[in-house]
Design a protein around this motif. Structure first.
Motif, PDB file in Angstrom:
ATOM      1  N   GLU A 248      47.799  47.259  32.310  1.00 19.98           N
ATOM      2  CA  GLU A 248      47.492  46.462  33.496  1.00 19.98           C
ATOM      3  C   GLU A 248      46.623  47.260  34.470  1.00 19.98           C
ATOM      4  O   GLU A 248      47.011  47.559  35.593  1.00 19.98           O
ATOM      5  N   PRO A 249      45.407  47.590  34.036  1.00 18.30           N
ATOM      6  CA  PRO A 249      44.563  48.504  34.812  1.00 18.30           C
ATOM      7  C   PRO A 249      44.096  47.913  36.137  1.00 18.30           C
ATOM      8  O   PRO A 249      43.846  46.715  36.240  1.00 18.30           O
ATOM      9  N   PHE A 250      43.994  48.777  37.133  1.00 20.25           N
ATOM     10  CA  PHE A 250      43.473  48.358  38.433  1.00 20.25           C
ATOM     11  C   PHE A 250      42.357  49.265  38.950  1.00 20.25           C
ATOM     12  O   PHE A 250      41.777  49.002  39.998  1.00 20.25           O
TER      13      PHE A 250
ATOM     14  N   LEU B 118      37.657  47.420  32.556  1.00 15.73           N
ATOM     15  CA  LEU B 118      38.227  46.867  33.788  1.00 15.73           C
ATOM     16  C   LEU B 118      37.773  45.448  34.103  1.00 15.73           C
ATOM     17  O   LEU B 118      38.258  44.848  35.062  1.00 15.73           O
TER      18      LEU B 118
ATOM     19  N   ALA C  55      39.880  44.894  40.009  1.00 21.58           N
ATOM     20  CA  ALA C  55      39.856  46.348  39.866  1.00 21.58           C
ATOM     21  C   ALA C  55      38.611  46.927  40.524  1.00 21.58           C
ATOM     22  O   ALA C  55      37.611  46.241  40.722  1.00 21.58           O
TER      23      ALA C  55
ATOM     24  N   TYR D  35      43.300  53.769  35.156  1.00 19.42           N
ATOM     25  CA  TYR D  35      44.652  53.811  35.699  1.00 19.42           C
ATOM     26  C   TYR D  35      45.164  52.392  35.919  1.00 19.42           C
ATOM     27  O   TYR D  35      44.423  51.509  36.346  1.00 19.42           O
ATOM     28  N   GLY D  36      46.454  52.196  35.613  1.00 17.19           N
ATOM     29  CA  GLY D  36      47.036  50.875  35.749  1.00 17.19           C
ATOM     30  C   GLY D  36      48.470  50.908  36.219  1.00 17.19           C
ATOM     31  O   GLY D  36      49.063  51.979  36.388  1.00 17.19           O
ATOM     32  N   ARG D  37      49.032  49.743  36.388  1.00 15.15           N
ATOM     33  CA  ARG D  37      50.405  49.632  36.878  1.00 15.15           C
ATOM     34  C   ARG D  37      51.415  50.230  35.901  1.00 15.15           C
ATOM     35  O   ARG D  37      52.495  50.672  36.292  1.00 15.15           O
TER      36      ARG D  37
ATOM     37  N   SER E 242      48.245  55.319  32.456  1.00 20.00           N
ATOM     38  CA  SER E 242      46.834  55.686  32.479  1.00 20.00           C
ATOM     39  C   SER E 242      46.361  56.003  31.062  1.00 20.00           C
ATOM     40  O   SER E 242      47.163  56.352  30.190  1.00 20.00           O
TER      41      SER E 242
END
Length: 287
Positions: free
Chosen positions: A135-137, A179, A205, A227-229, A232
């Motif tokens: 869940e990348p941000f 992303l 993102a 990087y995500g929730r 990484s």
């Protein structure tokens, strides 16, 4: 199926990569070369054509290894001749040239594919698959080298336009793939020194790209971090392996045989060029 490919260009990149890989097969067969300096093309061991139209007459597809402005001009001719196109990054020297080439490809209905070498690596594809699960941000990409300080790739167009036009497509494409589609661009720095990009993605993102080709001495490999929730993921350029070009040519042959599209086609190259053009406009406004 093995496709016959004509090569446009006979510079260092054509000699080191395009010519030997296209000739090695098994999915492609190098059948001829056209170059502005015919004497440079003679070393490839295939017919050298004086007129580019003669090359088109003797192949199914055309691979380009020339400066971006030349690719934009000659790529239009190849598309209108009904040839499939294997296109280097960037698609063109400027946005107008990229649009003309992408439009010519679309109008002719010919297959096209970009030489975005990172994207054909098994390591990259595994990385992108892992990224989708976290869940990348946000993320960043860094590519730093001394390529503009001398050697085969300190060419006029690179020295004039800098890192953003040369290595920018790779890093922008990787962040776009990881992303989501890029929808906003901000830039600062010097194209012939250090360039920083802040990118906004349709997913919400954000990411940064740091680009430079004028650092002397040994530098670290290019790198992409996401990087995500849920964690990484990281990819070093030195882990891409040697399979990228073989995979690319296999997919290109399949695309040509099928007559359909490819995700990394000329339209995708145009999208990357739009991001680059917006970044260059910002840098010019700041100068």
């Amino acid at each position: 199926m093995t496709i016959s490919v004509g090569l446009v260009g006979a510079g260092p990149w054509a000699e080191m990569v395009h010519a030997p890989v296209l000739a090695a097969g098994p999915d492609t067969r190098l059948v001829g070369v056209w170059a502005r300096r015919p004497e440079a093309a003679a070393r490839f061991g295939v017919p050298v054509y004086e007129r580019i139209e003669e090359l088109f007459d003797n192949c199914e597809a055309v691979a380009f290894s020339v400066p971006p402005a030349v690719q934009a001009e000659l790529g239009v001719l190849a598309a209108r001749a009904g040839k499939a196109l294997l296109l280097e990054k960037p698609l063109a020297a400027d946005l107008d040239g990229a649009r003309r080439l992408a439009e010519a490809v679309a109008e002719a209905g010919v297959p096209s594919q970009m030489v975005l070498t990172w994207r054909y690596s098994a390591a990259t594809r595994a990385f992108l698959a892992r990224v989708s699960a976290i869940e990348p941000f946000g993320g960043n990409a860094v590519s730093v080298s001394g390529s503009m300080l001398g050697g085969d790739f300190a060419t006029p167009w690179r020295l004039e336009r800098g890192a953003i036009l040369d290595i920018g497509p790779h890093m922008i494409d990787m962040l776009d793939a990881a992303l989501g589609r890029i929808t906003g661009v901000r830039a600062h720095g010097n194209p012939r020194g250090w360039v920083g990009l802040l990118l906004e993605h349709e997913t919400g993102a954000v990411s940064e790209a740091s680009l430079c080709m004028s650092v002397p001495g040994e530098t670290s490999p290019s790198r992409v971090d996401v990087y995500g929730r849920l964690g990484s993921e990281h990819l070093d350029g030195n882990r891409l392996g040697s399979d990228s070009f073989a995979v690319m040519l296999s997919e290109f042959a399949e695309t040509v045989a099928r007559g359909g599209g490819h995700p990394l086609d000329a339209a995708h190259g145009l999208r990357l060029q739009e991001v680059i053009a917006e970044a260059e406009r910002e840098l010019e406004d700041q100068a």
